[in-house]
Design an enzyme around this catalytic site. Structure first.
Site, PDB file in Angstrom:
ATOM      1  N   ASN A   1       0.863  -1.175   0.000  1.00 28.16           N
ATOM      2  CA  ASN A   1       0.000   0.000   0.000  1.00 28.16           C
ATOM      3  C   ASN A   1       0.907   1.234   0.000  1.00 28.16           C
ATOM      4  OD1 ASN A   1      -1.746   2.079   0.455  1.00 28.16           O
ATOM      5  ND2 ASN A   1      -2.393   1.417   2.496  1.00 28.16           N
ATOM      6  N   TRP A   2       1.003   1.855  -1.139  1.00 29.39           N
ATOM      7  CA  TRP A   2       1.918   3.007  -1.272  1.00 29.39           C
ATOM      8  C   TRP A   2       1.345   4.293  -0.683  1.00 29.39           C
ATOM      9  CZ3 TRP A   2       3.792   2.253  -7.064  1.00 29.39           C
ATOM     10  CH2 TRP A   2       4.713   1.196  -7.094  1.00 29.39           C
TER      11      TRP A   2
ATOM     12  N   HIS B   1      -9.695   1.272   4.971  1.00 33.16           N
ATOM     13  CA  HIS B   1      -8.352   1.394   5.563  1.00 33.16           C
ATOM     14  C   HIS B   1      -8.437   2.331   6.770  1.00 33.16           C
ATOM     15  CE1 HIS B   1      -4.182   2.539   6.139  1.00 33.16           C
ATOM     16  NE2 HIS B   1      -3.891   1.367   5.598  1.00 33.16           N
TER      17      HIS B   1
ATOM     18  N   GLU C   1      -5.458  -4.605  10.518  1.00 39.50           N
ATOM     19  CA  GLU C   1      -4.416  -3.597  10.709  1.00 39.50           C
ATOM     20  C   GLU C   1      -4.685  -2.845  12.008  1.00 39.50           C
ATOM     21  OE1 GLU C   1      -2.424  -2.536   6.719  1.00 39.50           O
ATOM     22  OE2 GLU C   1      -4.141  -1.225   7.000  1.00 39.50           O
TER      23      GLU C   1
ATOM     24  N   GLY D   1       2.947  -0.872   4.247  1.00 40.79           N
ATOM     25  CA  GLY D   1       3.002   0.534   3.865  1.00 40.79           C
ATOM     26  C   GLY D   1       4.441   0.967   3.618  1.00 40.79           C
TER      27      GLY D   1
HETATM   28  P1  13P Z   1       3.012   0.622   7.625  1.00 45.18           P
HETATM   29  O1  13P Z   1       3.533  -0.665   7.042  1.00 45.18           O
HETATM   30  O2  13P Z   1       3.735   1.827   7.133  1.00 45.18           O
HETATM   31  O3  13P Z   1       2.897   0.532   9.119  1.00 45.18           O
HETATM   32  O4  13P Z   1       1.501   0.787   7.062  1.00 45.18           O
HETATM   33  C1  13P Z   1       0.627  -0.267   7.187  1.00 45.18           C
HETATM   34  C2  13P Z   1      -0.590   0.011   6.387  1.00 45.18           C
HETATM   35  O5  13P Z   1      -1.362   0.889   6.705  1.00 45.18           O
HETATM   36  C3  13P Z   1      -0.785  -0.770   5.173  1.00 45.18           C
HETATM   37  O6  13P Z   1      -2.059  -0.568   4.654  1.00 45.18           O
END
Ligand code: 13P
Length: 249
Positions: free
Chosen positions: A9-10, A96, A168, A234
């Site tokens: 997820n960019w 999200h 998440e 992310g």
């Molecule tokens: P991070 O990997 O930067 O903690 O983000 C996770 C995320 O929200 C993926 O959708």
């Protein structure tokens, strides 16, 4: 058997030029692997770029990070599911935590987006997760299952069976604080059980991804945890070499 899923997820990074440079570098090193699936969620402006570069790679697909629940209309700045499909997206993130907590999206809106995704032939990836205060109050399972059941409300069982889910925990996103594999497993098992109650044995094939500070150092351990079928990454997915290391975990 479920193939492990590695989803990037960019967020609001990598416009079309950076996305092209990333994919060129990544594709030069990542050889096709039959035993895993890779998904990219670039921002809406980069979806076409990424999906076109992946045209000859059926092992990888492109998704969009968000859609509006209407197919078209006077919604300045929004993107619809049919437009995402037309741009080459096959998947869409719904609910999200940044959509829920920064943009105040509700469970009802997530549900409308899941339905809009199916109308357009996109696979929704419904994201659920609790805030730190909810976790500290012992409310994790109640919050996560509320988000889950609201998101799939009035969705046909066969469609639910074709979805993906992502757990998440909000306190683990972008904080460097990862849930332990055991924390993740406990919640993933509760999600799997709720899906089984909702749609029966077909729920066994539904992938449940973990997201929140996943990196090349912890991806393998998280993926080895029971009921963790993939990762949604992310920050650590933004660099082509780093992402290659995670995907080859
Ligand atoms: P991070 O990997 O930067 O903690 O983000 C996770 C995320 O929200 C993926 O959708």
């Amino acid at each position: 058997m479920k193939l492990p899923i590695f989803a990037a997820n960019w967020k609001m990074h990598h416009g079309p030029s950076d996305a092209r440079a990333f994919m060129k570098s990544f594709l030069a090193h990542y050889r096709r692997q039959q035993d895993r699936k890779v998904l990219f969620f670039p921002n809406a402006l980069s979806v076409t770029t990424v999906s076109e570069l992946l045209r000859d790679r059926p092992d990888m697909e492109t998704g969009i990070q968000n859609i509006h629940w209407e197919d078209k209309g006077a919604f300045t700045g929004e993107n619809s599911a049919p437009m995402a499909r037309d741009s080459g997206a096959t998947h869409v993130l719904v609910g999200h935590s940044e959509r829920r907590h920064v943009f105040h999206e509700t469970d009802v809106e997530s549900n409308l987006k899941v339905k809009a995704a199916f109308r357009a032939g996109l696979t929704p990836v419904l994201c659920v997760g609790e805030l730190l205060a909810e976790r500290d109050a012992g409310d994790t399972e109640r919050v996560v299952l509320r988000q889950l059941l609201a998101g799939i409300s009035e969705v046909e069982e066969g469609q639910v069976a074709s979805m993906m889910f992502a757990y998440e925990p909000v306190w683990a996103i972008g904080t460097g604080r990862t849930a332990t594999p055991q924390d993740a497993s406990t919640v993933h098992s509760a999600i799997a059980a709720a899906l089984k109650t909702a749609i029966g044995e077909r729920a066994a094939g539904i992938p449940i991804l973990y997201g929140g500070s996943v990196n090349r150092g912890n991806a393998t351990t998280l993926l080895a945890a029971p009921d963790v079928d993939g990762v949604l990454v992310g920050g650590a997915s933004l660099d082509a070499d780093g992402w290659n290391a995670i995907v080859c975990a």
